[in-house]
Each structure stands twice: as structure tokens, then as C-alpha cells.
Design a protein around this motif. Structure first.
Motif, short mmCIF file in Angstrom:
data_model
loop_
_atom_site.label_atom_id
_atom_site.label_comp_id
_atom_site.label_asym_id
_atom_site.label_seq_id
_atom_site.Cartn_x
_atom_site.Cartn_y
_atom_site.Cartn_z
N PHE A 216 109.28 89.98 106.29
CA PHE A 216 109.39 91.07 105.24
C PHE A 216 110.78 91.08 104.38
N GLN A 217 111.74 90.81 105.16
CA GLN A 217 113.20 90.83 104.55
C GLN A 217 113.24 89.69 103.98
N MET A 218 112.66 88.68 104.23
CA MET A 218 112.73 87.23 103.49
C MET A 218 112.04 87.41 102.15
N LEU A 219 110.81 88.21 102.02
CA LEU A 219 110.10 88.44 100.83
C LEU A 219 110.83 89.37 100.05
N ASP A 220 111.41 90.27 100.66
CA ASP A 220 112.20 91.43 99.76
C ASP A 220 113.21 90.76 99.14
N ASN A 221 114.00 89.94 99.95
CA ASN A 221 115.27 89.46 99.32
C ASN A 221 114.75 88.50 98.13
N MET A 222 113.68 87.90 98.13
CA MET A 222 113.16 86.86 97.07
C MET A 222 112.99 87.89 95.79
N VAL A 223 112.27 88.89 96.14
CA VAL A 223 112.03 89.91 95.08
C VAL A 223 113.22 90.37 94.24
N GLU A 224 114.25 90.74 95.13
CA GLU A 224 115.66 91.18 94.65
C GLU A 224 116.13 89.96 93.76
N GLU A 225 116.08 88.71 94.11
CA GLU A 225 116.53 87.53 93.50
C GLU A 225 116.07 87.31 92.02
N VAL A 226 114.55 87.38 91.96
CA VAL A 226 113.88 87.39 90.94
C VAL A 226 114.03 88.49 89.93
N GLY A 227 114.00 89.68 90.36
CA GLY A 227 114.25 90.91 89.83
C GLY A 227 113.11 91.61 89.78
N GLU A 228 113.24 92.96 90.78
CA GLU A 228 111.95 93.62 90.92
C GLU A 228 110.94 93.93 89.59
N LYS A 229 111.76 94.09 88.49
CA LYS A 229 110.74 94.68 87.40
C LYS A 229 110.20 93.47 86.68
N ASN A 230 110.79 92.33 87.05
CA ASN A 230 109.83 91.31 86.68
C ASN A 230 108.53 90.71 87.46
N VAL A 231 108.57 91.28 88.51
CA VAL A 231 107.61 90.72 89.60
C VAL A 231 106.51 91.50 89.51
N VAL A 232 105.22 91.06 89.21
CA VAL A 232 104.10 91.70 89.40
C VAL A 232 103.24 91.78 90.52
N GLN A 233 103.38 90.55 91.44
CA GLN A 233 102.52 90.30 92.72
C GLN A 233 103.52 89.27 93.31
N VAL A 234 103.38 89.51 94.83
CA VAL A 234 103.82 88.35 95.86
C VAL A 234 102.48 87.70 96.53
N VAL A 235 102.31 86.44 96.55
CA VAL A 235 101.10 85.64 97.11
C VAL A 235 101.70 84.99 98.06
N THR A 236 100.92 85.20 99.52
CA THR A 236 101.44 84.95 100.73
C THR A 236 99.96 84.24 101.31
N SER A 237 100.24 83.70 102.37
CA SER A 237 98.98 83.05 103.20
C SER A 237 98.36 84.33 103.80
N TYR A 238 97.34 84.24 104.57
CA TYR A 238 96.55 85.46 105.17
C TYR A 238 96.64 85.31 106.51
N THR A 239 97.75 84.93 107.05
CA THR A 239 97.83 84.98 108.55
C THR A 239 98.43 86.59 108.95
N PRO A 240 98.11 86.92 110.19
CA PRO A 240 98.43 88.21 110.49
C PRO A 240 99.90 88.80 110.24
N THR A 241 101.10 87.84 110.55
CA THR A 241 102.27 88.14 110.18
C THR A 241 102.60 88.39 108.81
#
Length: 367
Positions: free
Chosen positions: A290-315
Motif C-alpha cells: 500500500f505504501q509503495m502504491l501511495d508513494n507512486m500516486v504522490e509522485e505522479v500527482g494525486e489530481k492527475n491519477v484516475v485509477q491504479v491497476v494491479t494484479s488480482y492477488t489477495p495482497t
């Protein structure tokens, strides 16, 4: 001393030229052979009529040398006249052979040049000499981009019908040998950059000095990095204007036994790779992912991000839910491809399907 007959021949030759043709101003025809012009500046005799004299004045042609002491305005005047004449003949399009003086020895456009007949008359028109096309001429184009576009449209053979197949075979074998020597995967030939490289080498012509190891690992690499950074600026403008998606592509290195994720940002302008992270130590840690994904959103800019796409594993499902809760302005989306893969795996566990797959594998192995 010139007799009256020779003088008449010289005068009639000059009169046959276009009144605006600079050849009549800067050269004079020989009395006994009006195909030969003498340069007024250096006294050189050019054999090939007024057109050949103009080539001598402009310079850069293989079939005649240039005298380098001409006044600047002379070269510009002659060059301008040649281009205007070619424009008139080609319907307003400047052909490569007119503008590319350094590679052109074209001389069959000469229409104001006459030759003497066997009795000394001067009424015969100089027969046009067909030009022999060389390898570079067949592949020459004003721009690399046009040539590549023409090849993609299936028109690469328009002017290559006369190309010597043996010569092409020699070039292709040299390219293949380099692939073999360097151990480069054959699929590398599918890269667009491979075709661009071949086109650039062809347009350069013979004598190209290959890039050195130092150039590849230092100045050329830095230039490529600078170009990519410029492209990234354009992509970031697109992200800010129309939004983007962060795509997390996970993969496992079976040799090193490590897990990695590649981060890509997708927008209407295209997808760009941003970074790769080793997640071997945190692949099962929901909070760390979660922290890794959150940092990436911060780097790109939260106002610019519409969605985050990941695999469907439980974690990743849990990490994605945490991200949505922490940043309600964006969505977490499971990867459709991974979801389909999981569905097919479940289908493959059905007894009848599993038995059918085993039989298919047996048949395939038997063959």
C-alpha cells in the motif's frame, strides 16, 4: 582569329539559350563544338552544354569540378536559376536531384544544348543520356520519416524494382552475421528503431564511421536520456490536462528468485515506463505494498491519477482497497488480463477439462 562562320555558330548557340540563363553570361561556347562551354572566370572547358557549365559554377557534382574563386552572387544566381527551371518542369515540386547538389550528377535535363552533325551543322538536338541508378539513388529520400512511412504503407518497392538482388542479399547477410556474432535475439528486428537505424545508414551512404564503445556508453546514451526526459515533459502535460492511469506490472525472475514490479503511466498520449522496484521482501506485506502504491500516486500527482491497476492477488486486492480509502478521488482496478488468467486456471481444474488437456499434451509430446 575566328572566321565569320565560327562566329555565326557561337552567336547562334548563345541565342538558343534562355535569355535569363546565366550560362550565356558566365561562359561562351566553342565555335566548332557548341556542346563545349568555356568558363569566363577560370577558362575551364566543360563538355556537356550549358547545363554542365552551370554545374561547374554551382559545384558539388561528381561529373565536373568547381572553380572556388567565383563571386558569391554568381553561385547563388546559377543555383536559383536551376531550381526555378526544375520547378517549372516538375509542376512546382523540387526534386531531390535539384536540391541535393552534393549527391547529384544528373545531366539529362539539358534542353538548351545542341550538337554538331557530321557536316558541321548545328540543328541536331543532343540526345538525352539515360542516368544509371545506383544503390544510394534507389533508396534516397528527402527524409528518413517519409521512407519509413512509405515502407509501412507497402510502397517500398516503388523505386526498388531495379535494385540488384545480389547486393541486397549481401547487405542482409552482413546484418544477420552481426546478430549472430553479438548474440542478439532475432525478435529485435521487429523494433521500429531497427528499421530507423537501417534507413539512416542507407541515407548516409558509404564511409560511415561506426559508433565507438565510448560514444555508446557516454555521449550517445546521455543524448537519448535527454530526449526521453523531453518526452516525459510532454506526457506529464497530458496527465495534468486529461488524467492518467498507473499500471503495476508484477513479474517473477525465476533465475534470481526475486519478484519485481514495473510502474507504467498510461494516458491518451501513450504508456511510459517510470521505474522498477524489487518487492521480494514485501510481496506478502499488505501495508508495504500500500505504501509503495501511495508513494507512486504522490509522485505522479494525486489530481492527475484516475485509477491504479494491479494484479488480482489477495495482497494487492487489500493494498488497493487501502489506497481507495486513503485517496477517495481515485479508483483501484484489478488487471483484466490477470483476472482472465485466474478464470482459465480455475476452468483447467475441472475434471473433464483437465483430462482433455492431458490428452492434448500427450499428443503434442508424441509428435
Amino acid at each position: 582569329m575566328m572566321n565569320s562562320g565560327n562566329l555565326d555558330l557561337a552567336i547562334s548557340s548563345l541565342c538558343s539559350l534562355d535569355p535569363k540563363d546565366p550560362a550565356g553570361k558566365y561562359g561562351r561556347p566553342e565555335p566548332n563544338n557548341r556542346n563545349n562551354f568555356t568558363c569566363n572566370f577560370c577558362g575551364k572547358v566543360t563538355k556537356g552544354g550549358a547545363y554542365r557549365l552551370k554545374q561547374h559554377l554551382v559545384g558539388g557534382f561528381r561529373n565536373v569540378t568547381k572553380y572556388f574563386s567565383f563571386p558569391e552572387h554568381v553561385e547563388e544566381e546559377v543555383k536559383s536559376f536551376m531550381i526555378k527551371k526544375q520547378l517549372a518542369k516538375s509542376g512546382g515540386q523540387i526534386l531531390p536531384r535539384v536540391t541535393q547538389y552534393d549527391v547529384d550528377d544528373y545531366s539529362d535535363e539539358e534542353e538548351d544544348c545542341e550538337t554538331l552533325n557530321s557536316k558541321g551543322g548545328g540543328s541536331g538536338k543532343l540526345a538525352k543520356r539515360p542516368r544509371k541508378m545506383g544503390q544510394v539513388d534507389m533508396y534516397f529520400t528527402p527524409s528518413r520519416e517519409d521512407a519509413i512511412k512509405r515502407r509501412k504503407n507497402g510502397n517500398e518497392g516503388m523505386q526498388r524494382g531495379n535494385c540488384d538482388e545480389e547486393s541486397r542479399d549481401k547487405v542482409c547477410r552482413d546484418i544477420a552475421r552481426w546478430f549472430y556474432d553479438a548474440g542478439i535475439p532475432f525478435s529485435a528486428a521487429n523494433y521500429e528503431s531497427f528499421g530507423e537505424m537501417i534507413e539512416s545508414v542507407g541515407q548516409y551512404g558509404p564511409g560511415l564511421k561506426p559508433s565507438s564503445v565510448h560514444e555508446l556508453e557516454a555521449p550517445l546514451l546521455q543524448k537519448e536520456v535527454d530526449d526521453i526526459l523531453k518526452q516525459m515533459k510532454e506526457h506529464k502535460k497530458e496527465w495534468a490536462q486529461k488524467g492518467c492511469s498507473i499500471v503495476v506490472d508484477g513479474w517473477h525472475d525465476s533465475v534470481a528468485e526475486k519478484d519485481f514490479v514495473n510502474f507504467l503511466v498510461n494516458s491518451l498520449k501513450g504508456s511510459v515506463f517510470t521505474k522498477s522496484i524489487d518487492v521480494s521482501e514485501i510481496v506478502e506485506d499488505v501495508n508495504s505494498l500500500f505504501q509503495m502504491l501511495d508513494n507512486m500516486v504522490e509522485e505522479v500527482g494525486e489530481k492527475n491519477v484516475v485509477q491504479v491497476v494491479t494484479s488480482y492477488t489477495p495482497t494487492y486486492v487489500k493494498a488497493g482497497r487501502l489506497l481507495e480509502a486513503n485517496r477517495p478521488c481515485l479508483y483501484w482496478t484489478p488487471c483484466a488480463t490477470h483476472c482472465i488468467d485466474l478464470m482459465l486456471e480455475d476452468i483447467g481444474k475441472i475434471t473433464k477439462v483437465k483430462d482433455a488437456l492431458k490428452k492434448c499434451n500427450f499428443i503434442n509430446d508424441y509428435k
